[in-house]
Design a protein around this motif. Structure first.
Motif, PDB file in Angstrom:
ATOM      1  N   PHE A 137       0.829  -1.205   0.000  1.00  0.00           N
ATOM      2  CA  PHE A 137       0.000   0.000   0.000  1.00  0.00           C
ATOM      3  C   PHE A 137       0.868   1.262   0.000  1.00  0.00           C
ATOM      4  CE2 PHE A 137      -1.738   3.550   2.419  1.00  0.00           C
ATOM      5  CZ  PHE A 137      -2.824   3.873   1.625  1.00  0.00           C
ATOM      6  N   VAL A 138       1.845   1.294   0.893  1.00  0.00           N
ATOM      7  CA  VAL A 138       2.651   2.516   1.043  1.00  0.00           C
ATOM      8  C   VAL A 138       3.407   2.823  -0.255  1.00  0.00           C
ATOM      9  CG1 VAL A 138       4.670   3.494   2.201  1.00  0.00           C
ATOM     10  CG2 VAL A 138       2.816   2.521   3.551  1.00  0.00           C
ATOM     11  N   ASP A 139       3.987   1.782  -0.876  1.00  0.00           N
ATOM     12  CA  ASP A 139       4.721   2.022  -2.136  1.00  0.00           C
ATOM     13  C   ASP A 139       3.826   2.709  -3.160  1.00  0.00           C
ATOM     14  OD1 ASP A 139       6.964   0.959  -1.157  1.00  0.00           O
ATOM     15  OD2 ASP A 139       6.851  -0.957  -2.247  1.00  0.00           O
ATOM     16  N   ALA A 140       2.639   2.151  -3.342  1.00  0.00           N
ATOM     17  CA  ALA A 140       1.741   2.691  -4.367  1.00  0.00           C
ATOM     18  C   ALA A 140       1.217   4.073  -3.950  1.00  0.00           C
ATOM     19  CB  ALA A 140       0.579   1.724  -4.587  1.00  0.00           C
ATOM     20  N   PHE A 141       0.920   4.217  -2.673  1.00  0.00           N
ATOM     21  CA  PHE A 141       0.345   5.484  -2.168  1.00  0.00           C
ATOM     22  C   PHE A 141       1.349   6.628  -2.369  1.00  0.00           C
ATOM     23  CE2 PHE A 141      -0.963   8.026   1.812  1.00  0.00           C
ATOM     24  CZ  PHE A 141      -2.033   8.626   1.183  1.00  0.00           C
ATOM     25  N   VAL A 142       2.573   6.401  -1.949  1.00  0.00           N
ATOM     26  CA  VAL A 142       3.583   7.460  -2.031  1.00  0.00           C
ATOM     27  C   VAL A 142       3.793   7.874  -3.497  1.00  0.00           C
ATOM     28  CG1 VAL A 142       6.046   7.946  -1.678  1.00  0.00           C
ATOM     29  CG2 VAL A 142       4.689   6.920   0.169  1.00  0.00           C
TER      30      VAL A 142
END
Ligand code: NAD
Length: 493
Positions: free
Chosen positions: A297-302
Motif C-alpha cells: 500500500f505505502v509504495d503505491a500510495f507514495v
C-alpha cells in the motif's frame, strides 16, 4: 471592492469604520475585497434587528417561509459557477470542490425548505377521557452563527436554512478569511425575499464573535470551528443558559484491512487525505493499515501522492490548492518538523513550495509520514493540512483501538471485503460518521452530520436532526371534557 455588513435589511459599514482585507491564498497580490471589521456595537445592532424581526417572522406560516427558501435555492443554482469561482479565489480549494460546496448549499436549502410543509410533531392519546395531546416544534429566537473558512457557503447554509424554516432569526459571523462566499449567500436570501432583520451578517474576528456568544438576547449559538475556540464559546454562552451547538475538530482514520481492494483504498486515501488540501474536519489524516499489506500500500500510495498537482485551484489541471493562510501553512510546517523529531519517516513531501507558480501563495507539498505510532503528536492532533500519517496494525481489533484512541470522534472508515469486519467496525468506532469502502469525507445533506468526544456536544447538523438544534418542543394538552381532570390521579381507578 468594499463590502458591507447586512443589518436590519440594510448594507452598512461597521460603526468603527474599520476594515480588513481578504486576499487570494493562491496569489496574495490579488485583493478579493475589504470587509468591515465589526465590533461589539455592531453585534448589538444586529442582535436588536434580529430580535425585533423575530416577532413577525415566527408568525409567518412555515410553508410560506419555505417558499422564500426555495426561491433562494433556485437563485444560487443559477449563480453556481460565479459563486464557485469567487470561492476558489478567496479560499483556494480547486474549482470542482468549490462547485461542490455551492451545490451543498443548494441541496441543503431545497432539502430543509421542504420541511416547511412538514415540521412534524407527534400526537399521542391522553390517559384521560376527552383530552387531546400533541407536541409541536417552536422557534427559539435569535440564533448567532459562527462559521469557519473551509466550507464558506455550505456551512452557513447548514445553520441558516434550518433556523429560518423553524421561524428563528439569525446573526451570522463568517470566518474573516472567507467573508465573500457568506455574503453571496446572504445577498441571495435578501433577493429571495427574506424580510429585513431576519438574517443579519457581520464580518470580523474574535471580538465580534465573542459578543455574539454572550449577548443576553441571543438564544442559540451555533458554532463550527476549532475545538479550542469551541470550548471558549461554550464557556462564554453558559452564564445565560443559551442552547449551544458545537461542531469542532477531527483526526479521522481510514482503516485498511488485509483483504481490502487496495486500489480502491488508495483512491480513498488520496481523496480523503489531500482533498481540500487536507483542510476538512473529516479529512483522513490517519491511515491505519494492516501489516500484511502495509508495504504494498505505502509504495503505491507514495507514488500517487508525489504525482498530485498542486497549484491555483482555478487551473483545472490542479488537484490540490493552497493552505488558507500563512499562519495555517506555518502550522503545517511545524507539524512536519514535529513528525521528524518524533521519529516518523518522511516518505514524501515535507516542504513548502516556493517555485514561480507557487511563490505568491501558501503551497505545501502533499506529505506522507510512515512508521507513525499512535502516541506521536502527528497521530493525535489535528494538523488541518496536506499531511497523512500511516500507522500499522495487526488486526481489526487493533485498528479499532488505535482509531478510537484520539480526543476527537468525527468520521472513520474501513476498507474490507468482509462484511463481518465492516459491521463490527461500524458498531465499535466511536464517531458520528462512518464509511465502508469509501474515505472519511463525503457527507450528504439529508443525513445527520457531527461527531462525538471533542468534536461535538451532542447535537447534529444537517438531516432532520438540524431541526432539533433550532426548535424547541412544546407539549400541548387540550381538555374538552369540561371538568377538571387530574393526570395520574383521576384515571387511577
Ligand atoms: P477557528 O476556531 O479558528 O474559527 C472559527 C470561527 O470562530 C471563525 O469565524 C472565527 O472568527 C471565530 N472565533 C475565533 N475566536 C472566537 C471567539 N473567541 N469567540 C467567538 N468566535 C470566535 O476555526 P477555523 O480555523 O476557522 O476552522 C478550522 C476548524 O474548524 C478545524 O478545527 C476544523 O476541524 C473545524 N471544522 C469543523 C467542522 C465540523 O462540522 N465538525 C466543519 C468544518 C471545520
Amino acid at each position: 471592492m468594499n463590502f458591507s455588513n447586512f443589518v436590519g435589511g440594510r448594507w452598512v459599514p461597521s460603526a468603527s469604520a474599520r476594515t480588513f482585507e481578504n486576499r487570494n491564498p493562491a496569489n496574495t497580490d490579488e485583493l478579493i475585497g475589504t470587509f468591515p471589521d465589526s465590533t461589539v456595537a455592531d453585534a448589538e445592532q444586529a442582535i436588536d434587528a434580529a430580535h425585533r424581526a423575530f416577532e413577525s417572522w415566527r408568525l409567518v406560516p412555515a410553508p410560506k417561509r419555505a417558499e422564500i427558501l426555495f426561491k433562494a435555492a433556485r437563485i444560487i443554482a443559477d449563480r453556481k459557477e460565479q459563486f464557485a469561482r469567487d470561492m476558489t479565489r478567496e479560499m483556494g480549494k480547486v474549482l470542482d470542490e468549490t462547485r461542490g460546496d455551492v451545490q451543498e448549499a443548494i441541496d441543503m436549502t431545497y432539502f430543509l425548505a421542504a420541511e416547511g410543509r412538514r415540521l412534524h410533531g407527534q400526537t399521542a392519546p391522553s390517559e384521560l377521557r376527552d383530552k387531546f395531546a400533541m407536541s409541536i416544534r417552536q422557534p427559539i429566537g435569535v440564533c448567532s452563527m459562527i462559521t469557519p473558512w473551509n466550507f464558506p457557503m455550505a456551512i452557513p447554509s447548514w445553520k441558516i436554512i434550518p433556523a429560518l424554516v423553524c421561524g428563528n432569526t439569525v446573526v451570522l459571523k463568517p470566518s474573516e478569511l472567507t467573508p465573500l462566499s457568506a455574503l453571496h449567500f446572504v445577498t441571495v436570501l435578501e433577493e429571495a425575499g427574506v424580510p429585513p432583520g431576519v438574517v443579519n451578517m457581520l464580518t470580523g474576528g474574535p471580538a465580534v464573535g465573542e459578543a455574539l456568544t454572550t449577548h443576553p438576547r441571543v438564544s442559540v449559538v451555533s458554532f463550527t470551528g476549532s475545538t479550542a475556540v469551541g470550548r471558549l464559546v461554550n464557556q462564554n454562552a453558559a452564564p445565560h443558559f443559551k442552547k449551544v451547538h458545537l461542531e469542532m475538530g477531527g483526526k479521522n482514520p481510514i482503516m485498511i484491512m488485509d483483504d481490502a481492494n487496495l486500489e480502491l483504498a488508495l483512491e480513498g486515501c488520496l481523496w480523503g487525505g489531500f482533498g481540500t488540501t487536507g483542510q476538512r474536519c473529516t479529512a483522513a489524516s490517519r491511515v491505519i493499515v494492516h501489516d500484511k499489506v502495509h508495504d504494498r500500500f505505502v509504495d503505491a500510495f507514495v507514488k500517487r501522492v508525489k504525482a498530485l498537482r498542486v497549484g491555483d485551484g482555478l487551473d483545472p489541471a490542479m488537484q490540490v490548492g493552497p493552505s488558507i493562510s500563512e499562519k495555517q501553512l506555518q502550522k503545517v510546517m511545524s507539524y512536519v518538523e514535529i513528525g521528524k523529531q518524533e521519529g516518523a519517516t518522511l516518505a514524501c513531501g515535507g516542504t513548502r513550495l516556493t517555485g514561480r507558480a507557487h511563490a505568491k501563495g501558501f503551497f505545501h507539498e502533499p506529505t506522507v509520514f510512515t512508521g507513525v505510532t499512535r502516541t506521536m503528536r502527528i497521530a493525535r492532533e489535528e494538523i488541518f493540512g496536506p499531511v497523512v500519517s500511516v500507522i500499522t496494525c495487526g488486526s481489526l481489533d487493533e485498528a479499532i483501538e488505535i482509531g478510537n484512541d484520539v480526543d476527537y470522534g468525527l468520521s472513520a472508515s474501513i476498507y474490507t471485503q468482509d462484511i463481518n469486519r465492516a459491521f463490527r467496525a461500524m458498531r465499535d468506532m466511536n464517531t458520528g460518521i462512518f464509511y465502508v469502502n469509501a474515505p472519511t469525507i463525503g457527507a450528504e445533506v439529508h443525513l445527520p452530520f457531527g461527531g462525538t468526544k471533542a468534536t461535538g456536544n451532542g447535537h447534529r447538523e444537517a438531516g432532520l436532526a438540524a431541526l432539533d438544534v433550532f426548535s424547541e418542543w412544546k407539549s400541548v394538552y387540550v381538555d374538552f371534557s369540561g371538568k377538571l381532570q387530574r393526570a395520574q390521579i383521576d384515571n387511577a381507578e
